[in-house]
Design an enzyme around this catalytic site. Sequence first.
Site, PDB file in Angstrom:
ATOM      1  N   PRO A 316       0.894  -1.140   0.032  1.00  0.00           N
ATOM      2  CA  PRO A 316       0.203   0.132  -0.202  1.00  0.00           C
ATOM      3  C   PRO A 316       1.037   1.298   0.074  1.00  0.00           C
ATOM      4  O   PRO A 316       2.017   1.320   0.417  1.00  0.00           O
ATOM      5  CB  PRO A 316      -0.904  -0.106   1.438  1.00  0.00           C
ATOM      6  CG  PRO A 316      -1.062  -1.480   1.533  1.00  0.00           C
ATOM      7  CD  PRO A 316       0.571  -2.098   1.157  1.00  0.00           C
ATOM      8  N   ARG A 317       0.143   2.246  -0.485  1.00  0.00           N
ATOM      9  CA  ARG A 317       0.849   3.747  -0.897  1.00  0.00           C
ATOM     10  C   ARG A 317       1.686   4.155   0.552  1.00  0.00           C
ATOM     11  O   ARG A 317       2.948   4.671   0.544  1.00  0.00           O
ATOM     12  CB  ARG A 317       0.015   4.533  -1.398  1.00  0.00           C
ATOM     13  CG  ARG A 317      -0.450   4.403  -2.575  1.00  0.00           C
ATOM     14  CD  ARG A 317      -1.514   5.160  -2.880  1.00  0.00           C
ATOM     15  NE  ARG A 317      -1.902   4.994  -4.307  1.00  0.00           N
ATOM     16  CZ  ARG A 317      -2.875   5.407  -5.086  1.00  0.00           C
ATOM     17  NH1 ARG A 317      -3.638   6.281  -4.583  1.00  0.00           N
ATOM     18  NH2 ARG A 317      -3.214   4.966  -6.447  1.00  0.00           N
TER      19      ARG A 317
END
Length: 608
Positions: A316-317
């Site tokens: 995830p970012r």
Amino acid sequence: MELERHEYDVVVVGAGGAGLRAAIAAHEAGARTAVVCKSLLGKAHTVMAEGGIAAAMANAYPEDNWRVHFRDTMRGGKMLNHWRMAQLHAQEAPDRVRELEDWGALFDRTPDGLISQRDFGGHRYARLAHVGDRTGLELIRTLQQRTVALGIDVFMECTVTRLLTEGGGGGGAGDHGAITGAFGYWRESGRFIAWQAPSVVLATGGIGKAYKVTSNSWEYTGDGHSLALQAGAGLVNMEFVQFHPTGMVWPPSVRGILVTESVRGDGGVLKNAAGNRFMFDYIPDFFRKETAETEAEADRWYTDKKNNRRPPELLPRDEVARAINSEVKAGRGSPHGGVFLDIASRRSPDYIRKRLPSMYHQFKELADVDITAEAMEVGPTCHYVMGGVEVDPDSAAAGVPGLFAAGEVAGGMHGSNRLGGNSLSDLLVFGRRAGAAAAEHASRHADRVALSDGALADAARAALAPFERDGGENAYTVQHDLQQTMHDLVGIIRTEPEMKEALERIVALKQRVANLSVDGHRQYNPGWHLALDLPHMLIVSECIARAALERRESRGGHTRDDFPTADDEWARTNLVCTLAADGTVAVRQRPLPGMPAELAEIFDEVSA
Ligand code: FAD
């Protein structure tokens, strides 16, 4: 006072994906509907969305279904998401994509003719329905055509500066009556305009312009967040700001412009100055079981996804942005303060140009870099705000009668971190729900309250105040100082002393904003427009800083250097900002709503 007046059942503020989908739903439910947008119709952030729309359609993987999508979304948000929003979103996204196709959207196809779905960070299966790297453009084109074909009225280049509420105002704390309409001005002429309506849907998008380096464009000054707060609504999860890991870092004039995650989904890897794929050093325990441990395994995943785990570049970012930040701080960054993103070593020039045409042109034209032959330089950029108006999941109602919010301006859906592709689906699912509920509210409030002349005069006076002052400060200087403050003190990595300093500076900036003056006249005057946007940016920045100071842990888009780990108590708590009577932001803790057992079971049943 000269004032253009209109009367509708539903006024939608914002013409991105959420606003247009809401307007279509309200119109289809029989409401007289108008859409108001600050820039030209079609020019919203949604149009810039590149990667795709996340929906468990199971076209690439028959094993995919809404339960896995729900589980990925909750895990991506580190379990702070409102479970009901995540559930509705995962269940309804496939229908919303199919509906877009019925309305004329032309998605990329698989060889057997299904809508093609691509990989993105945090999604267990390839699930982003896409149109090259121009998905948002196709989404907006389709919704816009439908909006126009249905005959929905559009007021473009028109900025809403106030929500009007029963009891008169909408301009301050404590004024919590039902919605009666909205007040704004035409950007071109500077003339005022008011809409009387029992339902207003806020769909104003994000807040990125409060930060110095951002993928957001000029419109994204947190207007809807601030308007909702002033009308008496609460904002939830405001401490969670998403820094996309890959923005351009060079040349300075384009710093912050987005480099889509599809580059990594399609084979791009991140390397530091020494040429190392550093993401292997940053795999958190939470995602270890589902992430490749070696470069060999990660490389095999591109050709055999079933039998290998995903590369760590697709974490995830928040994880990737923090890792890049650490590499640069440790002196292992690229010449211009980023890291390298390399797709040329894995994919052919033809493949890159076909899958990522916008990226190819973006780098060629803006940085003179040929991404089919050399690596890009990239670094974190403020991209998205998870926090937003606290809404009822089913109806998008914002707690003030007649007020609804959908899309990026609404909070709760993404918890502490949004997965890529989950915004476009969020806009469609909750835009539709907001529009339908707003129409229904309007149908029950036919006995609408007339707009008060006093409230309209007050809104006009407030808007014109910067012209009345002489010798005050310039709005651009104040915006620059706010952006620098948020960048330096409330950015990716946060500490208590820095956030306290940010709050002190915000108090001083508020005084400076109260003293701004504007030269010239009302016809197309960008300095005046910015002067009216600045109070919104300040109030939103105060919410972010106060909530971030309060949350003494690190989670998702909020990292505290002084509290570097996640905390079990905070895992059960959300923070809600409201406006206190003195105009300052109050933050209070709110326990998370309990998740029903049949949804909690999904986390055991879908093994990582
Ligand atoms: P927006 O599309 O941002 O529209 C907001 C509207 O509100 C605009 O019409 C604006 O003019 C109007 N407005 C604002 N203030 C006022 C006011 N005071 N008065 C009147 N009108 C006002 N998400 C994904 O899921 N997949 C992706 O691939 C993806 N790529 C992205 C790429 C980029 C470069 C960016 C910036 C974002 C990307 N996102 C992506 C995120 C996603 O695009 C946005 O979160 C989403 O489009 C927001 O949609 P929205 O309808 O809430 O608002």
